[in-house]
Design a protein around this motif. Structure first.
Motif, PDB file in Angstrom:
ATOM      1  N   ILE A 174       0.915  -1.113   0.190  1.00 13.99           N
ATOM      2  CA  ILE A 174      -0.054   0.047  -0.162  1.00 13.99           C
ATOM      3  C   ILE A 174       0.911   1.157   0.023  1.00 13.99           C
ATOM      4  O   ILE A 174       0.600   2.052  -0.682  1.00 13.99           O
ATOM      5  CB  ILE A 174      -1.027   0.056   1.215  1.00 13.99           C
ATOM      6  N   LEU A 175       1.947   1.412   0.720  1.00 14.46           N
ATOM      7  CA  LEU A 175       2.951   2.486   0.934  1.00 14.46           C
ATOM      8  C   LEU A 175       3.556   2.730  -0.364  1.00 14.46           C
ATOM      9  O   LEU A 175       3.513   3.779  -0.894  1.00 14.46           O
ATOM     10  CB  LEU A 175       3.508   2.356   2.188  1.00 14.46           C
ATOM     11  N   HIS A 176       3.943   1.545  -0.836  1.00 20.11           N
ATOM     12  CA  HIS A 176       4.792   1.585  -2.100  1.00 20.11           C
ATOM     13  C   HIS A 176       3.856   2.357  -3.288  1.00 20.11           C
ATOM     14  O   HIS A 176       4.237   3.116  -3.927  1.00 20.11           O
ATOM     15  CB  HIS A 176       5.062   0.327  -2.753  1.00 20.11           C
ATOM     16  N   HIS A 177       2.463   1.859  -3.432  1.00 22.83           N
ATOM     17  CA  HIS A 177       1.557   2.383  -4.321  1.00 22.83           C
ATOM     18  C   HIS A 177       1.594   3.917  -4.106  1.00 22.83           C
ATOM     19  O   HIS A 177       1.519   4.783  -4.877  1.00 22.83           O
ATOM     20  CB  HIS A 177       0.141   1.899  -4.256  1.00 22.83           C
ATOM     21  N   TRP A 178       1.314   4.281  -2.641  1.00 22.84           N
ATOM     22  CA  TRP A 178       0.962   5.677  -2.163  1.00 22.84           C
ATOM     23  C   TRP A 178       1.986   6.538  -2.765  1.00 22.84           C
ATOM     24  O   TRP A 178       2.003   7.746  -3.409  1.00 22.84           O
ATOM     25  CB  TRP A 178       0.736   5.711  -0.720  1.00 22.84           C
ATOM     26  N   ARG A 179       3.276   6.056  -2.699  1.00 21.56           N
ATOM     27  CA  ARG A 179       4.611   6.892  -3.178  1.00 21.56           C
ATOM     28  C   ARG A 179       4.575   7.112  -4.655  1.00 21.56           C
ATOM     29  O   ARG A 179       4.994   7.911  -5.065  1.00 21.56           O
ATOM     30  CB  ARG A 179       5.876   6.143  -2.438  1.00 21.56           C
ATOM     31  N   GLN A 180       3.991   6.134  -5.169  1.00 20.92           N
ATOM     32  CA  GLN A 180       3.933   6.002  -6.688  1.00 20.92           C
ATOM     33  C   GLN A 180       2.870   7.081  -6.933  1.00 20.92           C
ATOM     34  O   GLN A 180       3.331   7.687  -8.107  1.00 20.92           O
ATOM     35  CB  GLN A 180       3.365   4.673  -7.544  1.00 20.92           C
ATOM     36  N   VAL A 181       1.748   6.968  -6.697  1.00 15.47           N
ATOM     37  CA  VAL A 181       0.858   8.210  -6.898  1.00 15.47           C
ATOM     38  C   VAL A 181       1.083   9.569  -6.338  1.00 15.47           C
ATOM     39  O   VAL A 181       0.301  10.351  -6.869  1.00 15.47           O
ATOM     40  CB  VAL A 181      -0.703   7.700  -6.629  1.00 15.47           C
ATOM     41  N   GLN A 182       1.828   9.410  -5.251  1.00 12.31           N
ATOM     42  CA  GLN A 182       2.103  10.761  -4.669  1.00 12.31           C
ATOM     43  C   GLN A 182       3.575  10.780  -4.156  1.00 12.31           C
ATOM     44  O   GLN A 182       3.993  10.691  -3.059  1.00 12.31           O
ATOM     45  CB  GLN A 182       1.273  11.023  -3.487  1.00 12.31           C
ATOM     46  N   PRO A 183       4.453  11.146  -5.150  1.00  8.21           N
ATOM     47  CA  PRO A 183       6.043  11.174  -5.290  1.00  8.21           C
ATOM     48  C   PRO A 183       6.338  11.917  -3.916  1.00  8.21           C
ATOM     49  O   PRO A 183       7.434  11.779  -3.248  1.00  8.21           O
ATOM     50  CB  PRO A 183       6.548  11.719  -6.331  1.00  8.21           C
ATOM     51  N   ASP A 184       5.688  13.050  -3.539  1.00  5.94           N
ATOM     52  CA  ASP A 184       6.255  13.958  -2.324  1.00  5.94           C
ATOM     53  C   ASP A 184       5.825  13.752  -1.081  1.00  5.94           C
ATOM     54  O   ASP A 184       5.793  14.391  -0.166  1.00  5.94           O
ATOM     55  CB  ASP A 184       5.754  15.254  -2.752  1.00  5.94           C
ATOM     56  N   LEU A 185       5.190  12.393  -0.989  1.00 11.53           N
ATOM     57  CA  LEU A 185       4.582  11.902   0.334  1.00 11.53           C
ATOM     58  C   LEU A 185       5.588  11.957   1.410  1.00 11.53           C
ATOM     59  O   LEU A 185       6.750  11.062   1.130  1.00 11.53           O
ATOM     60  CB  LEU A 185       4.089  10.653   0.125  1.00 11.53           C
ATOM     61  N   THR A 186       5.342  12.410   2.490  1.00 20.82           N
ATOM     62  CA  THR A 186       6.219  12.235   3.699  1.00 20.82           C
ATOM     63  C   THR A 186       5.333  11.864   4.996  1.00 20.82           C
ATOM     64  O   THR A 186       3.833  12.006   4.856  1.00 20.82           O
ATOM     65  CB  THR A 186       6.890  13.560   4.126  1.00 20.82           C
ATOM     66  N   ASP A 187       5.871  11.099   5.782  1.00 23.16           N
ATOM     67  CA  ASP A 187       5.120  10.572   6.809  1.00 23.16           C
ATOM     68  C   ASP A 187       4.867  11.957   7.880  1.00 23.16           C
ATOM     69  O   ASP A 187       5.290  11.957   8.730  1.00 23.16           O
ATOM     70  CB  ASP A 187       5.759   9.427   7.495  1.00 23.16           C
ATOM     71  N   LEU A 188       3.868  12.628   7.460  1.00 16.63           N
ATOM     72  CA  LEU A 188       3.592  13.835   8.470  1.00 16.63           C
ATOM     73  C   LEU A 188       2.998  13.563   9.731  1.00 16.63           C
ATOM     74  O   LEU A 188       1.732  13.154   9.934  1.00 16.63           O
ATOM     75  CB  LEU A 188       2.554  14.809   7.612  1.00 16.63           C
ATOM     76  N   GLY A 189       3.916  13.423  10.717  1.00 12.52           N
ATOM     77  CA  GLY A 189       3.299  13.010  12.010  1.00 12.52           C
ATOM     78  C   GLY A 189       2.660  11.888  12.357  1.00 12.52           C
ATOM     79  O   GLY A 189       1.666  11.668  13.084  1.00 12.52           O
ATOM     80  N   GLY A 190       3.011  10.946  11.463  1.00 18.51           N
ATOM     81  CA  GLY A 190       2.388   9.463  11.733  1.00 18.51           C
ATOM     82  C   GLY A 190       1.079   9.284  10.788  1.00 18.51           C
ATOM     83  O   GLY A 190       0.560   8.293  10.812  1.00 18.51           O
ATOM     84  N   GLY A 191       0.681  10.406  10.075  1.00 14.90           N
ATOM     85  CA  GLY A 191      -0.478  10.377   9.443  1.00 14.90           C
ATOM     86  C   GLY A 191      -0.752   9.386   8.406  1.00 14.90           C
ATOM     87  O   GLY A 191      -1.473   8.348   8.382  1.00 14.90           O
ATOM     88  N   VAL A 192       0.554   9.164   7.401  1.00 16.21           N
ATOM     89  CA  VAL A 192       0.578   8.123   6.566  1.00 16.21           C
ATOM     90  C   VAL A 192       0.661   6.667   7.297  1.00 16.21           C
ATOM     91  O   VAL A 192      -0.084   5.926   6.778  1.00 16.21           O
ATOM     92  CB  VAL A 192       1.946   8.473   5.671  1.00 16.21           C
ATOM     93  N   THR A 193       1.594   6.604   8.075  1.00 20.34           N
ATOM     94  CA  THR A 193       1.675   5.362   8.713  1.00 20.34           C
ATOM     95  C   THR A 193       0.289   4.747   9.219  1.00 20.34           C
ATOM     96  O   THR A 193      -0.244   3.611   9.359  1.00 20.34           O
ATOM     97  CB  THR A 193       2.666   5.321   9.767  1.00 20.34           C
TER      98      THR A 193
END
Ligand code: XBP
Ligand code: MG
Length: 244
Positions: free
Chosen positions: A56-75
């Motif tokens: 899931i995280l790999h796909h998210w980074r593919q569709v949103q390359p600037d994705l950062t784990d903002l205070g755990g929100g992504v995790t």
């Protein structure tokens, strides 16, 4: 050295589960309103990433390359999506969406009856193993397996050999005592890196993979006998000894 143990991968090996996993991922994405939908060709490529959360995280980074784990929100979101997915997968398995592949149950019964140790070495989640084997074998399925190593016990996913190394260690066996059963290039790489002779039974999602290094590549385990496994195992050890 004779054959003392069979070590099975789960997804794609014991059963053709990935179509049900794919449907469960898409159900979770719908439920959470992510606006994502994986089709079969895309999921076939995504299966190069072992582990549902990692996928899931790999796909998210593919569709949103600037994705950062903002205070755990992504995790947290990945964890939530995976919980929804796992619940959907469990329901599908309980409803009979998945059957064991040909020859699997017969081989497990024959090996268990002959006193071999059986183990599971998978990157999937423990709830998925229980749902599949409770439905396919019955509520006492766990009694058949000396060791179960999964995503909860081996965090480094295939092709890392961790799950196989931990399985062998817990069984107190040497690599030459066992055979591994896999369906994918990542799984074969993990088993080989742990030093295990490995039989591969590809499926629709993995038939195109490179299986160099496999002891044998078989269409499935239908009609495969314990005597054949013992013969292939002994032959491989003898030729390895001859080359040493
Ligand atoms: C295959 C996997 C798993 C499944 C999804 O595991 O890589 O991630 O695709 O299950 P195996 P989870 O080692 O059995 O082939 O979502 O629980 O990871
Ligand atoms: Mg597999």
């Amino acid at each position: 050295m004779s054959l003392h143990a069979l070590i099975f991968d789960v997804d794609g090996t014991l059963a053709d589960t990935e179509a049900a996993h794919l449907a469960a991922f898409n159900h979770a994405f719908d439920e959470a309103g992510m606006g994502w939908h994986w089709d079969v060709p895309q999921y076939t490529r995504l299966l190069d990433i072992s582990g549902g959360k990692e996928r899931i995280l790999h796909h998210w980074r593919q569709v949103q390359p600037d994705l950062t784990d903002l205070g755990g929100g992504v995790t947290d979101t990945v964890a939530r999506l995976h919980e929804l997915k796992t619940a959907a997968y469990e329901r599908a398995v309980r409803d009979g969406a998945v059957q064991l592949r040909p020859g699997v149950l017969a081989l497990i019964d024959a090996a268990s009856g002959a006193g071999l140790q059986l183990a599971i070495a998978t990157t999937t989640s423990p709830v998925n193993i229980a749902a599949l084997l409770r439905q396919a074998i019955g509520p006492d399925w766990r009694l058949l397996f000396t060791v179960v190593e999964d995503a909860s016990t081996a965090p480094r996913k295939k092709p890392d050999p961790m799950v196989y190394q931990q399985t062998l260690a817990r069984m107190g066996l040497a690599t030459a005592d066992a055979l591994a059963f896999e369906d994918s290039a990542n799984g074969l790489a993990a088993a080989r890196a742990a030093g295990l002779l490995t039989l591969v039974t590809p499926n629709g999602f993995t038939a195109h993979h490179n299986f160099a290094g496999a002891l044998r590549v078989l269409p499935d385990l239908g009609g495969i006998t314990l005597a054949q496994l013992r013969g292939w195992h002994a032959q491989a050890l003898a030729s390895a000894g001859a080359q040493a």
